[in-house]
Motif scaffolding. Sequence first.
Motif, PDB file in Angstrom:
ATOM      1  N   GLY A  73       0.820  -1.201   0.000  1.00 12.46           N
ATOM      2  CA  GLY A  73       0.000   0.000   0.000  1.00 12.46           C
ATOM      3  C   GLY A  73       0.851   1.247   0.000  1.00 12.46           C
ATOM      4  O   GLY A  73       2.056   1.215   0.240  1.00 12.46           O
ATOM      5  N   THR A  74       0.178   2.388  -0.264  1.00  8.96           N
ATOM      6  CA  THR A  74       0.897   3.658  -0.371  1.00  8.96           C
ATOM      7  C   THR A  74       0.955   4.407   0.951  1.00  8.96           C
ATOM      8  O   THR A  74       1.739   5.343   1.089  1.00  8.96           O
ATOM      9  N   GLY A  75       0.091   4.051   1.895  1.00 12.29           N
ATOM     10  CA  GLY A  75      -0.007   4.845   3.114  1.00 12.29           C
ATOM     11  C   GLY A  75      -0.884   6.071   2.925  1.00 12.29           C
ATOM     12  O   GLY A  75      -0.927   6.938   3.799  1.00 12.29           O
ATOM     13  N   LEU A  76      -1.588   6.154   1.799  1.00 12.50           N
ATOM     14  CA  LEU A  76      -2.467   7.296   1.530  1.00 12.50           C
ATOM     15  C   LEU A  76      -3.940   6.978   1.775  1.00 12.50           C
ATOM     16  O   LEU A  76      -4.755   7.889   1.884  1.00 12.50           O
ATOM     17  N   GLY A  77      -4.285   5.695   1.845  1.00 11.93           N
ATOM     18  CA  GLY A  77      -5.692   5.303   1.899  1.00 11.93           C
ATOM     19  C   GLY A  77      -6.462   5.948   3.034  1.00 11.93           C
ATOM     20  O   GLY A  77      -7.517   6.554   2.818  1.00 11.93           O
ATOM     21  N   LEU A  78      -5.961   5.852   4.260  1.00 11.80           N
ATOM     22  CA  LEU A  78      -6.682   6.403   5.406  1.00 11.80           C
ATOM     23  C   LEU A  78      -6.615   7.919   5.445  1.00 11.80           C
ATOM     24  O   LEU A  78      -7.542   8.570   5.950  1.00 11.80           O
ATOM     25  N   ALA A  79      -5.545   8.497   4.913  1.00 10.44           N
ATOM     26  CA  ALA A  79      -5.477   9.963   4.803  1.00 10.44           C
ATOM     27  C   ALA A  79      -6.563  10.459   3.849  1.00 10.44           C
ATOM     28  O   ALA A  79      -7.219  11.481   4.105  1.00 10.44           O
ATOM     29  N   LEU A  80      -6.770   9.731   2.745  1.00  9.39           N
ATOM     30  CA  LEU A  80      -7.849  10.070   1.818  1.00  9.39           C
ATOM     31  C   LEU A  80      -9.209   9.908   2.477  1.00  9.39           C
ATOM     32  O   LEU A  80     -10.101  10.759   2.311  1.00  9.39           O
ATOM     33  N   VAL A  81      -9.394   8.826   3.208  1.00 10.36           N
ATOM     34  CA  VAL A  81     -10.654   8.592   3.916  1.00 10.36           C
ATOM     35  C   VAL A  81     -10.968   9.770   4.825  1.00 10.36           C
ATOM     36  O   VAL A  81     -12.081  10.311   4.825  1.00 10.36           O
ATOM     37  N   LYS A  82      -9.985  10.180   5.611  1.00 12.00           N
ATOM     38  CA  LYS A  82     -10.189  11.286   6.562  1.00 12.00           C
ATOM     39  C   LYS A  82     -10.612  12.560   5.834  1.00 12.00           C
ATOM     40  O   LYS A  82     -11.582  13.227   6.215  1.00 12.00           O
ATOM     41  N   GLN A  83      -9.892  12.903   4.776  1.00  9.65           N
ATOM     42  CA  GLN A  83     -10.181  14.161   4.087  1.00  9.65           C
ATOM     43  C   GLN A  83     -11.522  14.103   3.348  1.00  9.65           C
ATOM     44  O   GLN A  83     -12.257  15.095   3.310  1.00  9.65           O
ATOM     45  N   LEU A  84     -11.853  12.959   2.760  1.00 11.09           N
ATOM     46  CA  LEU A  84     -13.128  12.839   2.063  1.00 11.09           C
ATOM     47  C   LEU A  84     -14.308  12.905   3.034  1.00 11.09           C
ATOM     48  O   LEU A  84     -15.318  13.555   2.761  1.00 11.09           O
ATOM     49  N   VAL A  85     -14.189  12.220   4.161  1.00  8.05           N
ATOM     50  CA  VAL A  85     -15.255  12.265   5.159  1.00  8.05           C
ATOM     51  C   VAL A  85     -15.434  13.690   5.668  1.00  8.05           C
ATOM     52  O   VAL A  85     -16.566  14.183   5.818  1.00  8.05           O
ATOM     53  N   GLU A  86     -14.339  14.389   5.919  1.00  9.27           N
ATOM     54  CA  GLU A  86     -14.436  15.772   6.372  1.00  9.27           C
ATOM     55  C   GLU A  86     -15.037  16.666   5.291  1.00  9.27           C
ATOM     56  O   GLU A  86     -15.822  17.569   5.599  1.00  9.27           O
ATOM     57  N   LEU A  87     -14.705  16.415   4.031  1.00  6.84           N
ATOM     58  CA  LEU A  87     -15.284  17.181   2.931  1.00  6.84           C
ATOM     59  C   LEU A  87     -16.796  16.989   2.871  1.00  6.84           C
ATOM     60  O   LEU A  87     -17.541  17.902   2.504  1.00  6.84           O
ATOM     61  N   MET A  88     -17.263  15.786   3.257  1.00  9.01           N
ATOM     62  CA  MET A  88     -18.691  15.497   3.271  1.00  9.01           C
ATOM     63  C   MET A  88     -19.372  15.937   4.567  1.00  9.01           C
ATOM     64  O   MET A  88     -20.559  15.704   4.767  1.00  9.01           O
ATOM     65  N   GLY A  89     -18.603  16.578   5.460  1.00  7.51           N
ATOM     66  CA  GLY A  89     -19.183  17.134   6.678  1.00  7.51           C
ATOM     67  C   GLY A  89     -19.136  16.230   7.884  1.00  7.51           C
ATOM     68  O   GLY A  89     -19.821  16.484   8.879  1.00  7.51           O
ATOM     69  N   GLY A  90     -18.325  15.177   7.840  1.00  8.24           N
ATOM     70  CA  GLY A  90     -18.232  14.251   8.962  1.00  8.24           C
ATOM     71  C   GLY A  90     -16.837  14.182   9.540  1.00  8.24           C
ATOM     72  O   GLY A  90     -15.961  14.987   9.210  1.00  8.24           O
ATOM     73  N   GLU A  91     -16.635  13.216  10.408  1.00  3.21           N
ATOM     74  CA  GLU A  91     -15.336  12.976  11.022  1.00  3.21           C
ATOM     75  C   GLU A  91     -15.185  11.478  11.245  1.00  3.21           C
ATOM     76  O   GLU A  91     -16.099  10.836  11.770  1.00  3.21           O
ATOM     77  N   VAL A  92     -14.052  10.930  10.838  1.00  2.00           N
ATOM     78  CA  VAL A  92     -13.838   9.489  10.975  1.00  2.00           C
ATOM     79  C   VAL A  92     -13.043   9.209  12.244  1.00  2.00           C
ATOM     80  O   VAL A  92     -12.144   9.972  12.608  1.00  2.00           O
ATOM     81  N   ARG A  93     -13.408   8.148  12.924  1.00  3.68           N
ATOM     82  CA  ARG A  93     -12.744   7.738  14.168  1.00  3.68           C
ATOM     83  C   ARG A  93     -12.372   6.261  14.094  1.00  3.68           C
ATOM     84  O   ARG A  93     -12.932   5.518  13.293  1.00  3.68           O
ATOM     85  N   VAL A  94     -11.459   5.854  14.973  1.00  4.45           N
ATOM     86  CA  VAL A  94     -11.071   4.446  15.039  1.00  4.45           C
ATOM     87  C   VAL A  94     -10.913   4.037  16.497  1.00  4.45           C
ATOM     88  O   VAL A  94     -10.440   4.817  17.332  1.00  4.45           O
ATOM     89  N   GLU A  95     -11.359   2.826  16.787  1.00  7.62           N
ATOM     90  CA  GLU A  95     -11.110   2.178  18.071  1.00  7.62           C
ATOM     91  C   GLU A  95     -10.457   0.843  17.760  1.00  7.62           C
ATOM     92  O   GLU A  95     -10.934   0.125  16.873  1.00  7.62           O
ATOM     93  N   SER A  96      -9.385   0.516  18.465  1.00  7.30           N
ATOM     94  CA  SER A  96      -8.673  -0.714  18.133  1.00  7.30           C
ATOM     95  C   SER A  96      -8.004  -1.310  19.356  1.00  7.30           C
ATOM     96  O   SER A  96      -7.573  -0.586  20.264  1.00  7.30           O
ATOM     97  N   VAL A  97      -7.935  -2.634  19.361  1.00  5.56           N
ATOM     98  CA  VAL A  97      -7.193  -3.383  20.377  1.00  5.56           C
ATOM     99  C   VAL A  97      -6.196  -4.254  19.637  1.00  5.56           C
ATOM    100  O   VAL A  97      -6.586  -5.053  18.776  1.00  5.56           O
ATOM    101  N   LEU A  98      -4.921  -4.087  19.929  1.00  2.00           N
ATOM    102  CA  LEU A  98      -3.885  -4.838  19.237  1.00  2.00           C
ATOM    103  C   LEU A  98      -4.130  -6.337  19.384  1.00  2.00           C
ATOM    104  O   LEU A  98      -4.309  -6.852  20.480  1.00  2.00           O
TER     105      LEU A  98
END
Length: 195
Positions: free
Chosen positions: A140-165
Amino acid sequence: LGVMEDILDFSRLEAGRLRLTPQPFSPGEVLTEVMRQASLLADARGVLMQLEVDPRIPAQVIGDGTRLQQVLSKLVGNAVKFTPEGSVRVRCHQLSVDGQRCLLRFEVVDTGIGIPPAAVERIFHPFVQVDGEPTRRHGGTGLGLALVKQLVELMGGEVRVESVLGSGSTFWFHLTFPLVDRSFVAGDPGFRKSE
């Protein structure tokens, strides 16, 4: 081709030149298409795909369905890629509706490798990889989640993540969509927003 499209979209977003194209679309159809595309890789890896759609979700809303599909495809693709066994669940729930707009919650839940706590804060930064070693296995390029964040914000939202290793991750975001005026759906080629 996918890498080039990511780079071009990221460049447009950074320059403020990427514009949304609002039009009537079906959230259910977008979700179904995302699952259809992801199922090929999931089947090959033996990962179970599950889709949960709230029956109250409107059949049609106004928004950029193509960009929503892009966001969900990247989140689901990542979930499958980082889930060596188990399942990936995609959920969509209606949180509220006021007659003119509806608020939807989208979730992508996996039982994969999870994200180290130190990486959670920077996972949406460009060129950041969870497995950031030079010999990383997942690519992968390492751009996928950066794109997700910016697109969601452009649509008026905010993306979050919860994770347990070691136990998986949940990515989620809320988006508000104007409703389509149902009286103009049948027989009128130009859908109209509710006022």
